[in-house]
Write an enzyme that holds these catalytic residues in place. Structure first.
Site, mmCIF file in Angstrom:
data_model
loop_
_atom_site.group_PDB
_atom_site.id
_atom_site.type_symbol
_atom_site.label_atom_id
_atom_site.label_comp_id
_atom_site.label_asym_id
_atom_site.label_seq_id
_atom_site.Cartn_x
_atom_site.Cartn_y
_atom_site.Cartn_z
ATOM 1 N N SER A 286 0.916 -1.203 0.202
ATOM 2 C CA SER A 286 -0.074 -0.014 0.120
ATOM 3 C C SER A 286 0.775 1.230 0.036
ATOM 4 C CB SER A 286 -1.009 -0.087 1.047
ATOM 5 O OG SER A 286 -2.168 0.761 1.019
ATOM 6 N N ASP B 35 -8.516 -6.716 -4.820
ATOM 7 C CA ASP B 35 -8.194 -5.412 -4.031
ATOM 8 C C ASP B 35 -9.040 -4.303 -4.928
ATOM 9 O OD1 ASP B 35 -7.247 -2.823 -3.266
ATOM 10 O OD2 ASP B 35 -5.033 -3.610 -3.060
ATOM 11 N N HIS C 203 -7.626 -5.462 -0.390
ATOM 12 C CA HIS C 203 -6.593 -4.749 0.016
ATOM 13 C C HIS C 203 -6.157 -5.181 1.445
ATOM 14 C CE1 HIS C 203 -3.711 -1.353 -0.231
ATOM 15 N NE2 HIS C 203 -4.130 -0.956 1.036
#
Lengths: 351, 351
Positions: free
Chosen positions: B141, B295, B324
């Site tokens: 991320s 995601d 995610h």
């Protein structure tokens, strides 16, 4: 709040207000002198077998259904069918928080369920038009919820059903999604527990609600492809702040919240003690289930799981990167797929 | 706000605070005596060629990286590598709004970019550990954003790169998403433009922020499969209201907003006048790009489009319905895929 200029024949007409008397509600309470805003297209034939019912979706009215889905040469062709578009209760045109009086006005508006709408529509169709069957019920999103409810509740009445981009039972994921969209409105101090004087008092909350809808209404592929530029907006932020915020800004927050609660609580398995398979097993309509490929609210997998429980039904995914708000009709390829499927469905015999 | 008990060695240690002096920021301004919270695992070898850098993600600290990704027999094995986990600036442990003083405290905290973090980390690695190369940079991320920035900014330094569930340039769709998550916080009257006395004053906003994260952090397939029940929560609402709200509740809103702005503005093409292909073309690291299949923040398609611009790179999608927040490590199959890919990457020769 009786005068919200957004809701009226100037922007959404023509339609007729038809009273169905008092409507007892499934959650308790009653709407006295319930009024349905109804727009019709075409003529009912002598056999009364060419009627099509089109219910409306969250925030939508009969106008967008007319503009996007109904027309000569289209599947919903007024030269062949008698098409009845009924605005759902609480949508701002039919009996709604802002046009109710006394204890039912504004935040006092009672909880209305999909089943209440469908019973009200059934009364309208039987009493006003003398119908005992519908050649088709077709609707998108909350219109699909009403379509499923019709087919389960009145299986003999509904000959064909086409739920588009919606489910018979709302998913838990979507319940949370609508919680967050509703809280974008209710958390605005200007909302005042529903006692605001004007939607403008709730502008900040309506704006956050609109931005949330931008994210879940369209798809990441829609933005990746720059489809927002086809709407005239250079950036996604501009698209959200102008197109989507502008769309929702004049609407009545209490109306939106009434519809949101109704959508969250849609569940045909209420008829069968929570047994969804049993409820969908009641359907006799020839049913085409039409999810939209890139819909993140009603993913194809959710719609396919329900379709598998409907006897003789067919799964007809519509391909469009526009996602859920492909319903708005900006993608002509999507509309062509809707029409092709509906024409095939209407040609299917249903005896 | 200097004393937020959430941020400290009790919950997130052990780590060492290492000062790198004054840090001039790309957006202007300066962090005097910038402190990085650093956790290391394993030993640097004599050749100084076994160092791995692990930056942190939004809301995360070095602790979750240690707990979920580092261990004997894992790809990030402290018996083989010297693993340096650096908490990003603004995450609450390194220099952050709540532990800054004077004009930089709280809402006065300056805008920090991914590039600022990476320059600060570069200084740390060269000055504190005498490194001139990294065997690997790996992060998820916002950690992936830092990984890309490292590989583009210091191509000779980074031998291998593994950005997981993140992009080199933030998408417009995600910019809008983080706008809405940030506005869930800033719209809370208790936020007081960042001058709240305690996160508890912003509880309602943090709660809305957490519910939004529930929706975009996991996937519809995660909820359809009832994965939230594996966490001990019967309904999605319970999962959101307890697990996710509880996760974010003690965090500092200004810290979250600092990281959110940083994530929104991540863009390696700042090095090349906006030319993303040219920026990614600078990368010399052997790169495995690892999106997560479900995601919705960093869809595989977005990551694949960037991977195609990186010479000699490989696209390694990780399959997990957790989406995610599969990064949290609740799906052992996902972690097995991460480890298998990282082990293969570490076995790849790079000269």
């Amino acid at each position: 709040m009786r005068n919200n200029p957004y809701y009226g024949p100037e922007g959404h007409g023509p339609y007729e207000m038809i009273g169905i008397g008092d409507l007892d509600l499934e959650e308790g309470g009653r709407i006295p002198d319930c009024q349905l805003a109804v727009a019709t297209h075409g003529k009912l034939n002598a056999a009364k077998d060419n009627a099509i019912l089109v219910p409306t979706w969250y925030s939508g009215t009969s106008k967008i259904m007319e503009q996007v889905y109904i027309g000569d040469g289209r599947a919903l062709d007024p030269s062949k069918y008698f098409i009845i578009v009924v605005n759902q209760i609480g949508n701002g045109l039919s009996t709604s928080p802002h046009n109710s009086t006394g204890a039912l006005a504004g935040p006092g508006f009672p909880k209305v369920r999909i089943g209440d709408d469908v019973r009200a529509q059934h009364q309208l169709l039987t009493e006003t038009y003398g119908l005992d069957r519908l050649a088709l019920v077709v609707g998108g999103s909350m219109g699909a919820q009403q379509t499923y409810e019709w087919a389960v509740r009145y299986p003999e009445f509904v000959q064909r059903a086409a739920p588009i981009a919606g489910t018979a039972k709302f998913t838990e994921h979507d319940i949370l999604l609508l919680d967050t969209l509703a809280e974008a409105i209710t958390s605005d101090p200007g909302f005042r527990d529903g006692s605001y004087a004007s939607p403008a008092d709730v502008a900040a909350g309506l704006k956050r609600h609109a931005k949330g809808w931008t994210l879940c209404g369209w798809s990441d592929a829609f933005f990746r492809a720059g489809r927002h530029r086809a709407f005239g907006f250079e950036t996604v932020r501009d698209f959200a702040d102008n197109f989507m915020v502008g769309y929702f800004a004049p609407m009545d927050p209490n109306a939106l919240l009434s519809m949101s609660w109704k959508a969250q609580n849609a569940d045909v398995s209420r008829h069968t003690g929570g047994d969804l398979a049993a409820a969908l097993g009641r359907i006799k309509a020839k049913t085409f289930v039409m999810p939209i490929s890139h819909d993140v609210i009603f993913p194809v997998a959710d719609c396919a799981a329900e379709q598998a429980l409907i006897s003789g039904s067919s799964l007809r995914p519509l391909v469009s990167i526009d996602g859920h708000l492909g319903l708005f009709g900006a993608d002509p390829e999507l509309l062509a797929q809707v029409d092709a499927n509906l024409k095939e469905l209407m040609e299917t015999s249903v005896d």
